[in-house]
Design a protein around this motif. Structure first.
Motif, PDB file in Angstrom:
ATOM      1  N   LYS A  47       7.277 -21.489 -30.870  1.00 60.85           N
ATOM      2  CA  LYS A  47       6.725 -20.478 -31.774  1.00 60.85           C
ATOM      3  C   LYS A  47       5.202 -20.585 -31.913  1.00 60.85           C
ATOM      4  O   LYS A  47       4.510 -19.580 -32.120  1.00 60.85           O
ATOM      5  N   LYS A  48       4.650 -21.791 -31.750  1.00 61.56           N
ATOM      6  CA  LYS A  48       3.218 -21.970 -31.961  1.00 61.56           C
ATOM      7  C   LYS A  48       2.368 -21.224 -30.939  1.00 61.56           C
ATOM      8  O   LYS A  48       1.185 -20.970 -31.169  1.00 61.56           O
ATOM      9  N   TYR A  49       2.957 -20.868 -29.790  1.00 59.47           N
ATOM     10  CA  TYR A  49       2.203 -20.160 -28.762  1.00 59.47           C
ATOM     11  C   TYR A  49       2.240 -18.641 -28.925  1.00 59.47           C
ATOM     12  O   TYR A  49       1.611 -17.923 -28.146  1.00 59.47           O
ATOM     13  N   PHE A  50       2.961 -18.158 -29.914  1.00 56.63           N
ATOM     14  CA  PHE A  50       3.143 -16.721 -30.096  1.00 56.63           C
ATOM     15  C   PHE A  50       2.421 -16.226 -31.344  1.00 56.63           C
ATOM     16  O   PHE A  50       2.602 -16.766 -32.429  1.00 56.63           O
ATOM     17  N   SER A  51       1.623 -15.182 -31.162  1.00 52.01           N
ATOM     18  CA  SER A  51       0.986 -14.541 -32.304  1.00 52.01           C
ATOM     19  C   SER A  51       1.880 -13.461 -32.907  1.00 52.01           C
ATOM     20  O   SER A  51       1.689 -13.048 -34.046  1.00 52.01           O
ATOM     21  N   ASP A  52       2.853 -13.013 -32.136  1.00 51.01           N
ATOM     22  CA  ASP A  52       3.760 -11.938 -32.550  1.00 51.01           C
ATOM     23  C   ASP A  52       5.159 -12.525 -32.723  1.00 51.01           C
ATOM     24  O   ASP A  52       5.786 -12.976 -31.763  1.00 51.01           O
ATOM     25  N   LEU A  53       5.653 -12.518 -33.962  1.00 46.82           N
ATOM     26  CA  LEU A  53       6.962 -13.089 -34.258  1.00 46.82           C
ATOM     27  C   LEU A  53       8.080 -12.360 -33.515  1.00 46.82           C
ATOM     28  O   LEU A  53       9.040 -12.986 -33.052  1.00 46.82           O
ATOM     29  N   GLN A  54       7.952 -11.050 -33.383  1.00 46.06           N
ATOM     30  CA  GLN A  54       8.976 -10.277 -32.693  1.00 46.06           C
ATOM     31  C   GLN A  54       9.045 -10.652 -31.211  1.00 46.06           C
ATOM     32  O   GLN A  54      10.129 -10.717 -30.632  1.00 46.06           O
ATOM     33  N   GLU A  55       7.879 -10.902 -30.618  1.00 42.87           N
ATOM     34  CA  GLU A  55       7.858 -11.314 -29.217  1.00 42.87           C
ATOM     35  C   GLU A  55       8.511 -12.687 -29.056  1.00 42.87           C
ATOM     36  O   GLU A  55       9.256 -12.933 -28.104  1.00 42.87           O
ATOM     37  N   TYR A  56       8.244 -13.578 -29.992  1.00 43.27           N
ATOM     38  CA  TYR A  56       8.886 -14.894 -29.960  1.00 43.27           C
ATOM     39  C   TYR A  56      10.405 -14.760 -30.040  1.00 43.27           C
ATOM     40  O   TYR A  56      11.143 -15.382 -29.253  1.00 43.27           O
ATOM     41  N   ARG A  57      10.880 -13.933 -30.944  1.00 46.19           N
ATOM     42  CA  ARG A  57      12.318 -13.745 -31.091  1.00 46.19           C
ATOM     43  C   ARG A  57      12.938 -13.115 -29.845  1.00 46.19           C
ATOM     44  O   ARG A  57      14.048 -13.462 -29.435  1.00 46.19           O
ATOM     45  N   ARG A  58      12.203 -12.188 -29.221  1.00 37.76           N
ATOM     46  CA  ARG A  58      12.691 -11.565 -27.989  1.00 37.76           C
ATOM     47  C   ARG A  58      12.828 -12.600 -26.873  1.00 37.76           C
ATOM     48  O   ARG A  58      13.807 -12.619 -26.131  1.00 37.76           O
ATOM     49  N   ARG A  59      11.832 -13.482 -26.765  1.00 43.97           N
ATOM     50  CA  ARG A  59      11.851 -14.480 -25.705  1.00 43.97           C
ATOM     51  C   ARG A  59      12.894 -15.572 -25.958  1.00 43.97           C
ATOM     52  O   ARG A  59      13.272 -16.294 -25.030  1.00 43.97           O
ATOM     53  N   MET A  60      13.354 -15.701 -27.188  1.00 42.91           N
ATOM     54  CA  MET A  60      14.394 -16.678 -27.499  1.00 42.91           C
ATOM     55  C   MET A  60      15.779 -16.209 -27.048  1.00 42.91           C
ATOM     56  O   MET A  60      16.734 -16.989 -27.042  1.00 42.91           O
ATOM     57  N   ARG A  61      15.910 -14.966 -26.627  1.00 42.05           N
ATOM     58  CA  ARG A  61      17.226 -14.417 -26.318  1.00 42.05           C
ATOM     59  C   ARG A  61      17.696 -14.729 -24.901  1.00 42.05           C
ATOM     60  O   ARG A  61      18.892 -14.894 -24.665  1.00 42.05           O
ATOM     61  N   ILE A  62      16.768 -14.802 -23.952  1.00 45.74           N
ATOM     62  CA  ILE A  62      17.134 -14.900 -22.539  1.00 45.74           C
ATOM     63  C   ILE A  62      16.271 -15.967 -21.861  1.00 45.74           C
ATOM     64  O   ILE A  62      15.044 -15.923 -21.973  1.00 45.74           O
ATOM     65  N   PRO A  63      16.874 -16.917 -21.131  1.00 47.20           N
ATOM     66  CA  PRO A  63      16.054 -17.907 -20.420  1.00 47.20           C
ATOM     67  C   PRO A  63      15.357 -17.250 -19.233  1.00 47.20           C
ATOM     68  O   PRO A  63      15.966 -16.507 -18.471  1.00 47.20           O
ATOM     69  N   LEU A  64      14.077 -17.533 -19.084  1.00 46.04           N
ATOM     70  CA  LEU A  64      13.290 -16.947 -17.999  1.00 46.04           C
ATOM     71  C   LEU A  64      13.087 -17.890 -16.824  1.00 46.04           C
ATOM     72  O   LEU A  64      12.922 -17.436 -15.692  1.00 46.04           O
ATOM     73  N   PHE A  65      13.086 -19.189 -17.090  1.00 43.96           N
ATOM     74  CA  PHE A  65      12.686 -20.149 -16.073  1.00 43.96           C
ATOM     75  C   PHE A  65      13.673 -21.306 -15.972  1.00 43.96           C
ATOM     76  O   PHE A  65      14.344 -21.668 -16.944  1.00 43.96           O
ATOM     77  N   LEU A  66      13.703 -21.904 -14.772  1.00 39.55           N
ATOM     78  CA  LEU A  66      14.466 -23.123 -14.515  1.00 39.55           C
ATOM     79  C   LEU A  66      13.532 -24.099 -13.815  1.00 39.55           C
ATOM     80  O   LEU A  66      12.873 -23.731 -12.837  1.00 39.55           O
ATOM     81  N   LEU A  67      13.459 -25.335 -14.308  1.00 41.22           N
ATOM     82  CA  LEU A  67      12.574 -26.344 -13.743  1.00 41.22           C
ATOM     83  C   LEU A  67      13.353 -27.580 -13.341  1.00 41.22           C
ATOM     84  O   LEU A  67      14.297 -27.990 -14.028  1.00 41.22           O
ATOM     85  N   PHE A  68      12.928 -28.177 -12.223  1.00 34.64           N
ATOM     86  CA  PHE A  68      13.499 -29.432 -11.741  1.00 34.64           C
ATOM     87  C   PHE A  68      12.389 -30.468 -11.574  1.00 34.64           C
ATOM     88  O   PHE A  68      11.293 -30.141 -11.117  1.00 34.64           O
ATOM     89  N   SER A  69      12.695 -31.696 -11.933  1.00 35.14           N
ATOM     90  CA  SER A  69      11.817 -32.831 -11.650  1.00 35.14           C
ATOM     91  C   SER A  69      12.622 -33.841 -10.830  1.00 35.14           C
ATOM     92  O   SER A  69      13.706 -34.265 -11.248  1.00 35.14           O
ATOM     93  N   CYS A  70      12.092 -34.187  -9.649  1.00 34.52           N
ATOM     94  CA  CYS A  70      12.823 -35.035  -8.705  1.00 34.52           C
ATOM     95  C   CYS A  70      11.918 -36.141  -8.187  1.00 34.52           C
ATOM     96  O   CYS A  70      10.688 -36.055  -8.276  1.00 34.52           O
ATOM     97  N   SER A  71      12.535 -37.158  -7.618  1.00 30.09           N
ATOM     98  CA  SER A  71      11.744 -38.236  -7.030  1.00 30.09           C
ATOM     99  C   SER A  71      12.345 -38.666  -5.697  1.00 30.09           C
ATOM    100  O   SER A  71      13.525 -38.483  -5.426  1.00 30.09           O
ATOM    101  N   LYS A  72      11.486 -39.234  -4.843  1.00 35.64           N
ATOM    102  CA  LYS A  72      11.902 -39.724  -3.525  1.00 35.64           C
ATOM    103  C   LYS A  72      12.261 -41.215  -3.634  1.00 35.64           C
ATOM    104  O   LYS A  72      11.444 -41.988  -4.131  1.00 35.64           O
TER     105      LYS A  72
END
Length: 244
Positions: free
Chosen positions: A219-244
């Motif tokens: 929430k701290k990165y959003f100036s618009d509360l409605q935009e924050y709530r919208r982005r909380m509904r659907i995951p946009l990204f998937l991240l992996f951290s791996c090692s050799k």
């Protein structure tokens, strides 16, 4: 209307300029959701030799150099983006090479960190690239990447054009493969993979998977509360951290 594959869309100047404008807007999800999660996974880069696959204009490479990485090599397949990256890194020790991820000659046992941001869902055959990344890392080296969340690449209504989308219709999730999406006025080819598909590609190449994240909006990165709530509904990204 053209159909673009891989980095070719960015050779269209209008498309590239539109992309860069969207990418650098204040509340771009790339900047306020994906990037903080990726930076946290990267940790301290001081003294590290870093390769960035699909580096775009290398703005993130400049940040890594400013954070003290020992060396930075960006790989970019679009000629126009490559030229932008050269401008970005001018006067620094960073380097960029014009090559697709499929054609690049990966050096053996060279890098401490290989990273890639939101590129792999544009590539049809990831298996040889993942294997090449494994070979290019030093023993103990780390591979960290983000992709568009599979719930989005399996969205059957991806061509629905809305400025403020609040939902997605997901179907054919277990059918991996090509999807054509309407994006910024052009048709762009993406490749859908399940979370399990990514996991198995990494394991087959020999990677140890340290972390998987679906970064939640802060929430701290959003100036618009409605935009924050919208982005909380659907995951946009998937991240992996791996090692050799």
């Amino acid at each position: 209307m053209s159909i673009y594959k891989g980095p070719t869309a960015y050779n269209n100047e209008d498309f590239m300029n539109t992309y860069l404008k969207r990418r650098h807007r204040k509340e771009s999800p790339n900047n306020i959701i994906e990037k903080p999660a990726l930076i946290k996974l990267l940790g301290d880069v001081r003294g590290k030799e870093v390769m960035d696959l699909g580096c775009g204009e290398s703005a993130f490479g400049l940040e890594l150099l400013e954070s003290g990485c020992e060396s930075y090599l960006g790989i970019e397949g679009s000629e126009r983006m490559y030229e932008k990256a050269l401008e970005t890194l001018k006067g620094t020790s960073g380097n960029v090479q014009h090559a697709t991820l499929e054609s690049f000659a990966y050096p053996e046992n060279t890098f401490d960190i290989v990273l890639s941001r939101l590129v792999f869902h544009y590539i049809e055959d990831l298996s040889p690239i993942i294997e090449n990344i494994y070979g290019s890392l030093k023993q103990g080296g780390r591979f960290i990447f983000s992709v568009q969340h599979p719930l989005l690449t399996s969205s059957v209504d991806s061509n629905r054009i809305e400025e403020q989308r609040t939902d997605r219709v997901v179907d054919d999730y277990f059918y991996s493969g090509e999807r054509i999406e309407q994006w910024m006025g052009e048709r762009v080819v993406k490749y859908h993979r399940t979370v399990e598909d990514y996991f198995k590609l990494l394991k087959r190449a020999g990677f140890s998977i340290e972390d998987i994240q679906e970064p939640k909006p802060n929430k701290k990165y959003f100036s618009d509360l409605q935009e924050y709530r919208r982005r909380m509904r659907i995951p946009l990204f998937l991240l992996f951290s791996c090692s050799k």
